[in-house]
Design a protein around this motif. Sequence first.
Motif, PDB file in Angstrom:
ATOM      1  N   ARG A 257       0.842  -1.206   0.000  1.00  0.00           N
ATOM      2  CA  ARG A 257       0.000   0.000   0.000  1.00  0.00           C
ATOM      3  C   ARG A 257       0.869   1.245   0.000  1.00  0.00           C
ATOM      4  O   ARG A 257       0.605   2.207  -0.712  1.00  0.00           O
ATOM      5  CB  ARG A 257      -0.889   0.010   1.246  1.00  0.00           C
ATOM      6  N   ARG A 258       1.919   1.218   0.826  1.00  0.00           N
ATOM      7  CA  ARG A 258       2.810   2.381   0.912  1.00  0.00           C
ATOM      8  C   ARG A 258       3.409   2.689  -0.455  1.00  0.00           C
ATOM      9  O   ARG A 258       3.685   3.821  -0.801  1.00  0.00           O
ATOM     10  CB  ARG A 258       3.901   2.093   1.934  1.00  0.00           C
ATOM     11  N   LEU A 259       3.627   1.622  -1.234  1.00  0.00           N
ATOM     12  CA  LEU A 259       4.224   1.799  -2.560  1.00  0.00           C
ATOM     13  C   LEU A 259       3.149   2.069  -3.622  1.00  0.00           C
ATOM     14  O   LEU A 259       3.429   2.026  -4.820  1.00  0.00           O
ATOM     15  CB  LEU A 259       5.053   0.570  -2.935  1.00  0.00           C
ATOM     16  N   GLY A 260       1.915   2.289  -3.162  1.00  0.00           N
ATOM     17  CA  GLY A 260       0.854   2.673  -4.081  1.00  0.00           C
ATOM     18  C   GLY A 260       0.208   1.522  -4.817  1.00  0.00           C
ATOM     19  O   GLY A 260      -0.400   1.694  -5.868  1.00  0.00           O
ATOM     20  N   CYS A 261       0.309   0.355  -4.234  1.00  0.00           N
ATOM     21  CA  CYS A 261      -0.180  -0.833  -4.919  1.00  0.00           C
ATOM     22  C   CYS A 261      -1.351  -1.419  -4.124  1.00  0.00           C
ATOM     23  O   CYS A 261      -1.221  -1.708  -2.939  1.00  0.00           O
ATOM     24  CB  CYS A 261       0.983  -1.809  -5.005  1.00  0.00           C
ATOM     25  N   GLU A 262      -2.495  -1.537  -4.769  1.00  0.00           N
ATOM     26  CA  GLU A 262      -3.658  -2.105  -4.088  1.00  0.00           C
ATOM     27  C   GLU A 262      -3.568  -3.624  -4.172  1.00  0.00           C
ATOM     28  O   GLU A 262      -3.277  -4.187  -5.230  1.00  0.00           O
ATOM     29  CB  GLU A 262      -4.949  -1.605  -4.764  1.00  0.00           C
ATOM     30  N   VAL A 263      -3.785  -4.275  -3.049  1.00  0.00           N
ATOM     31  CA  VAL A 263      -3.621  -5.728  -3.044  1.00  0.00           C
ATOM     32  C   VAL A 263      -4.889  -6.396  -2.547  1.00  0.00           C
ATOM     33  O   VAL A 263      -5.549  -5.914  -1.629  1.00  0.00           O
ATOM     34  CB  VAL A 263      -2.375  -6.118  -2.214  1.00  0.00           C
ATOM     35  N   GLU A 264      -5.261  -7.473  -3.223  1.00  0.00           N
ATOM     36  CA  GLU A 264      -6.455  -8.219  -2.838  1.00  0.00           C
ATOM     37  C   GLU A 264      -6.058  -9.541  -2.187  1.00  0.00           C
ATOM     38  O   GLU A 264      -5.000 -10.088  -2.481  1.00  0.00           O
ATOM     39  CB  GLU A 264      -7.320  -8.511  -4.073  1.00  0.00           C
ATOM     40  N   PHE A 265      -6.942 -10.041  -1.349  1.00  0.00           N
ATOM     41  CA  PHE A 265      -6.714 -11.339  -0.716  1.00  0.00           C
ATOM     42  C   PHE A 265      -7.847 -12.280  -1.116  1.00  0.00           C
ATOM     43  O   PHE A 265      -8.917 -12.267  -0.514  1.00  0.00           O
ATOM     44  CB  PHE A 265      -6.666 -11.187   0.812  1.00  0.00           C
ATOM     45  N   PRO A 266      -7.637 -13.089  -2.146  1.00  0.00           N
ATOM     46  CA  PRO A 266      -8.708 -14.001  -2.568  1.00  0.00           C
ATOM     47  C   PRO A 266      -8.976 -15.027  -1.466  1.00  0.00           C
ATOM     48  O   PRO A 266      -8.078 -15.799  -1.109  1.00  0.00           O
ATOM     49  CB  PRO A 266      -8.136 -14.684  -3.821  1.00  0.00           C
ATOM     50  N   PRO A 267     -10.180 -15.028  -0.896  1.00  0.00           N
ATOM     51  CA  PRO A 267     -10.435 -15.857   0.284  1.00  0.00           C
ATOM     52  C   PRO A 267     -10.468 -17.360   0.000  1.00  0.00           C
ATOM     53  O   PRO A 267     -10.403 -18.158   0.929  1.00  0.00           O
ATOM     54  CB  PRO A 267     -11.804 -15.364   0.770  1.00  0.00           C
ATOM     55  N   ALA A 268     -10.568 -17.742  -1.262  1.00  0.00           N
ATOM     56  CA  ALA A 268     -10.629 -19.179  -1.569  1.00  0.00           C
ATOM     57  C   ALA A 268      -9.269 -19.853  -1.440  1.00  0.00           C
ATOM     58  O   ALA A 268      -9.170 -21.066  -1.502  1.00  0.00           O
ATOM     59  CB  ALA A 268     -11.175 -19.374  -2.979  1.00  0.00           C
ATOM     60  N   GLN A 269      -8.195 -19.091  -1.269  1.00  0.00           N
ATOM     61  CA  GLN A 269      -6.851 -19.679  -1.235  1.00  0.00           C
ATOM     62  C   GLN A 269      -6.604 -20.469   0.043  1.00  0.00           C
ATOM     63  O   GLN A 269      -7.140 -20.154   1.105  1.00  0.00           O
ATOM     64  CB  GLN A 269      -5.803 -18.584  -1.348  1.00  0.00           C
ATOM     65  N   THR A 270      -5.793 -21.521  -0.078  1.00  0.00           N
ATOM     66  CA  THR A 270      -5.341 -22.235   1.128  1.00  0.00           C
ATOM     67  C   THR A 270      -3.852 -22.515   1.058  1.00  0.00           C
ATOM     68  O   THR A 270      -3.057 -21.895   1.763  1.00  0.00           O
ATOM     69  CB  THR A 270      -6.099 -23.569   1.330  1.00  0.00           C
ATOM     70  N   CYS A 271      -3.439 -23.423   0.158  1.00  0.00           N
ATOM     71  CA  CYS A 271      -2.073 -23.940   0.212  1.00  0.00           C
ATOM     72  C   CYS A 271      -1.639 -24.315  -1.198  1.00  0.00           C
ATOM     73  O   CYS A 271      -2.464 -24.726  -2.015  1.00  0.00           O
ATOM     74  CB  CYS A 271      -2.046 -25.175   1.123  1.00  0.00           C
ATOM     75  N   CYS A 272      -0.353 -24.166  -1.500  1.00  0.00           N
ATOM     76  CA  CYS A 272       0.141 -24.467  -2.857  1.00  0.00           C
ATOM     77  C   CYS A 272       0.304 -25.962  -3.100  1.00  0.00           C
ATOM     78  O   CYS A 272       0.447 -26.405  -4.226  1.00  0.00           O
ATOM     79  CB  CYS A 272       1.476 -23.758  -3.088  1.00  0.00           C
ATOM     80  N   GLY A 273       0.316 -26.755  -2.011  1.00  0.00           N
ATOM     81  CA  GLY A 273       0.434 -28.197  -2.164  1.00  0.00           C
ATOM     82  C   GLY A 273       1.848 -28.726  -2.039  1.00  0.00           C
ATOM     83  O   GLY A 273       2.094 -29.921  -2.216  1.00  0.00           O
ATOM     84  N   GLN A 274       2.789 -27.851  -1.695  1.00  0.00           N
ATOM     85  CA  GLN A 274       4.187 -28.279  -1.663  1.00  0.00           C
ATOM     86  C   GLN A 274       4.449 -29.406  -0.677  1.00  0.00           C
ATOM     87  O   GLN A 274       5.132 -30.369  -0.991  1.00  0.00           O
ATOM     88  CB  GLN A 274       5.110 -27.095  -1.345  1.00  0.00           C
ATOM     89  N   MET A 275       3.909 -29.266   0.529  1.00  0.00           N
ATOM     90  CA  MET A 275       4.197 -30.284   1.536  1.00  0.00           C
ATOM     91  C   MET A 275       3.751 -31.665   1.046  1.00  0.00           C
ATOM     92  O   MET A 275       4.451 -32.658   1.201  1.00  0.00           O
ATOM     93  CB  MET A 275       3.504 -29.962   2.856  1.00  0.00           C
ATOM     94  N   HIS A 276       2.579 -31.701   0.431  1.00  0.00           N
ATOM     95  CA  HIS A 276       2.071 -32.991  -0.023  1.00  0.00           C
ATOM     96  C   HIS A 276       2.902 -33.547  -1.171  1.00  0.00           C
ATOM     97  O   HIS A 276       3.303 -34.706  -1.151  1.00  0.00           O
ATOM     98  CB  HIS A 276       0.588 -32.878  -0.393  1.00  0.00           C
ATOM     99  N   VAL A 277       3.172 -32.721  -2.151  1.00  0.00           N
ATOM    100  CA  VAL A 277       3.947 -33.203  -3.302  1.00  0.00           C
ATOM    101  C   VAL A 277       5.332 -33.655  -2.849  1.00  0.00           C
ATOM    102  O   VAL A 277       5.802 -34.736  -3.187  1.00  0.00           O
ATOM    103  CB  VAL A 277       4.043 -32.103  -4.385  1.00  0.00           C
ATOM    104  N   ASN A 278       5.979 -32.808  -2.036  1.00  0.00           N
ATOM    105  CA  ASN A 278       7.357 -33.127  -1.649  1.00  0.00           C
ATOM    106  C   ASN A 278       7.458 -34.271  -0.660  1.00  0.00           C
ATOM    107  O   ASN A 278       8.535 -34.812  -0.441  1.00  0.00           O
ATOM    108  CB  ASN A 278       8.046 -31.886  -1.076  1.00  0.00           C
ATOM    109  N   THR A 279       6.358 -34.638  -0.038  1.00  0.00           N
ATOM    110  CA  THR A 279       6.403 -35.773   0.882  1.00  0.00           C
ATOM    111  C   THR A 279       5.954 -37.049   0.171  1.00  0.00           C
ATOM    112  O   THR A 279       6.017 -38.137   0.727  1.00  0.00           O
ATOM    113  CB  THR A 279       5.527 -35.482   2.122  1.00  0.00           C
ATOM    114  N   GLY A 280       5.521 -36.924  -1.059  1.00  0.00           N
ATOM    115  CA  GLY A 280       5.160 -38.124  -1.810  1.00  0.00           C
ATOM    116  C   GLY A 280       3.659 -38.325  -1.977  1.00  0.00           C
ATOM    117  O   GLY A 280       3.222 -39.402  -2.368  1.00  0.00           O
ATOM    118  N   TYR A 281       2.873 -37.292  -1.661  1.00  0.00           N
ATOM    119  CA  TYR A 281       1.414 -37.401  -1.813  1.00  0.00           C
ATOM    120  C   TYR A 281       0.988 -36.517  -2.979  1.00  0.00           C
ATOM    121  O   TYR A 281       0.430 -35.439  -2.805  1.00  0.00           O
ATOM    122  CB  TYR A 281       0.725 -37.009  -0.493  1.00  0.00           C
ATOM    123  N   ARG A 282       1.294 -37.005  -4.156  1.00  0.00           N
ATOM    124  CA  ARG A 282       1.142 -36.183  -5.344  1.00  0.00           C
ATOM    125  C   ARG A 282      -0.326 -35.859  -5.640  1.00  0.00           C
ATOM    126  O   ARG A 282      -0.653 -34.736  -5.990  1.00  0.00           O
ATOM    127  CB  ARG A 282       1.782 -36.872  -6.545  1.00  0.00           C
TER     128      ARG A 282
END
Lengths: 211, 258, 469
Positions: B27-52
Amino acid sequence: MSSRDVILARVRAAVAGSAPVGEAARAYRAPDGGAADLELFAERVRDYRAVVHVVPDDEVPAAVAAALAARGARRVVVPAGLPEEWLAALPGLERLVDDPPLAASALDAADGVLSACAAGVAETGTIVLDAGPGQGRRALTLLPDYHLCVVRAAQVVASVPDAVARLDPVRPLTWISGPSATSDIELNRVEGVHGPRTLEVIVAEPGTRTS
Amino acid sequence: MRVALFITCVNDTLFPGTGKAVVTLLRRLGCEVEFPPAQTCCGQMHVNTGYRDEGVRLARSFLDTFAAYDAVVVPSGSCASMVREQYPKLAAGMGATRPEAFAAAHGGRSPFARAVAEVTPKVYDLSEFLVDVLGVTDVGAYFPHRVTYHPTCHSLRGLKVGDRPLRLLSNVRGLELVPLPGAEECCGFGGTFAVKNAAVSSAMCADKVGHVVATGAEVLCATDNSCLMHVGGALGRQRAGVRVMHLAEILAATEAGR
Amino acid sequence: MSGTFLGMPAFPRNAEKALADSQLRFNLRKATHTIRGRRASVVEELPDWQGLRAAGKAIKDDTLRNLERHLLQAERMVTEAGGHVHWAADAEEANRIVADLVRATGQTEVVKVKSMATQEIGLNEALAAEGVTAYETDLAELIVQLGDDWPSHILVPAIHRNRSEIREIFLDHMGEWGRPAPANLTDEPKTLAEAARLHLRERFLSTKVGVSGANFLIAETGTLVVLESEGNGRMCLTLPETLISVVGIEKILPTWRDLEVFLQLLPRSSTGERMNPYTSMWTGAAEGQEFHLVLLDNGRTDVLADEVGRQALRCIRCSACLNVCPVYERVGGHAYGSVYPGPIGAILTPQLRGMGSELDASLPYASSLCGACYDVCPVAIDIPEVLVHLRAKAPHRPAERLGLKAASWVLDRPARLRRVQRLASRFRGLVPKRSLPGPGAAWTQTRDVPSVPEESFRDWWDRTEGGAR
């Protein structure tokens, strides 16, 4: 079915359906065929803790004589086809000639070997032997503990690709970069294990000394 | 430009302060940012642990959630690299198992692969977004402390953010940046590696902690709170007196906000 | 693979044991840091390193994709040059072929050049069972053989030993295998190398059969290439009347010209030199020698069948990935329970042997996925990618599966995540900072737990409309 057939069938099955691969892109320095930097060659050979002398062509005999004298080498293996003039300053040298073939024990007991080479690589400080004239079969330059090698300027190429392009794969080849060494103790290089523990190189430049 | 914040599940749950700092900073840099509420997780932990399969499900949902935005800012080098580096491999891997059947069913490229190709180039680690998209290296921050920076593996070798974080830090007023010895070595976190191979992970962490303490810094900074949680957890256990802070929190700090 | 590692526990347990050995950690740290610096400086010297690396990858991909054609061409060229080619589908067959060839010479001793393939198939043990003694001649292999030890590194199998340990091994065991070490042996590397020279000299001069592997086999010409440092390779390759080379089918390079790439990539990546001291190249029966080539599959075609995993077959055994690996640096090679340790071992072993044992199934997890291995790999094997790929194929423990499934159930819906976050916030005071139960205990052994915030980010955003209120 023979194991040959079994393996080949497995190989076929394993890659069936994989996308074909194209010819490898070679985005690296190609052989340039030009003159190599002799100073770089000498410096890189020295980096391996080999002794290097760069001399004019006509001083090779004196340099050979001086090197063998400094080493105290009197019984020296001389491969067939070595230019006779290189030994001109050494009339009294006891030559060990590989005809009939010298026994391994005789080679082992020699004071050293004097050889020519097939190519030199400036960038890596490498000498390549191809069992040609003045080099002999591979054991001749392996068993003596001291290897004195004369490299002609025209034999030195700039890079590894230049050398590969120049060499004949049908001949037995030995690429030599410095004396025998090992990195097996704490991954630090120390010179001197089974191959010649001393490598001395005379680089012969065209012409005569001007100064 | 529609800019979305992907907070990441770890920051959302455990380090909301980092998210707030990102919002303040942008905001300080003049950029409006949204937070899409449907987001949770990118899936990294699952993929990298073998749960593709589970990971791919989360990846699909990520791609759906962020498809409409022009830029997605991620205050985690690791999660950003999961999306940018690993999603394309997941897409390629789906075709790799039975390429012919796959091509027949999808006409060459699956919807997942298409979404990956569309969305992933718009995903930025915070430092990349600031330097490359907004074009700033001086964000007007003030932070009068001795700071050392640990380049986390996935931002360094995955995203290749290079010296962007250091350029940002070096323009912070009052901040004394001290180099970290052995900086490019992994801290030993590695997601579930930290638990599955706890002894090795801890040994790697101990060396990292030793280097951090040797710098005499008050603050250890990185762009990944998961690595900081790991190194910070060990610093805390040893009462080393070194705080850990996400880059966003340092960049958000101003003289007025003291 | 060699039976010596059978029945070992999983990687984490082996690693814990290794971590407790401070001498081992000191030795490994010193050696890996030395070689890292040397590699970095000679790689930096080449302006076209990334081009060479890309070419190395592409050439090996050609090797693998067109392997049948290249193998047949190599076979034809070696045969035309007077060599004999044998095919071995597995370790047992390869060992039998070599044993039969040795028996046919009437000899009971062979000298060996360091070779990963023959270690992989347990050739020395198989020959011993047939009454043939195999003498290792590479210095590090000699240290391992004399010490009745296991190799722990691809390039320097005795990397876990320091100079004073090597001195003791020489003093105690050289006499059992031949000429004893001089009684006044010091731990100076030069003197140790000299002792190895004396110990093996007579053996080189008298042994009639040599056994080697090869770094490369050129399909176009049938040429075999061996890179080495000490000269033991030249001894074993040139002096014996009979030479037997056991070579994995993936060691092929399609053309002679391809060597211009690999002779630049390999020495700089492995010993960190512009060039290794000696490289021998021969085609068929050189200088009147009897030559046998044994082409080895032993699981390689299984690796080849996996489109993601097959890149492991590009490996040229330089060991650069071991030297930069933070895990390898701390635990050494034995923990991997295979002749192929470190990052490359973690992707090669489970593919060659399968993941039926607890150890082999744990290897793909023996990495923090930091990616340092991929960066230094001269043929650009994306080791982290293959690790992750193998983890998806590995068997998972029921408790872990349950945990990860539960986590994904929560993360599948934002509303579920929110409920869990609120639950955690409500009971935040109850989370023990220093002693988590269950699998969390592994975390809190050395690390505090971060405190759970009063409010998650998403709740803060909703409550304040993104901080606007």
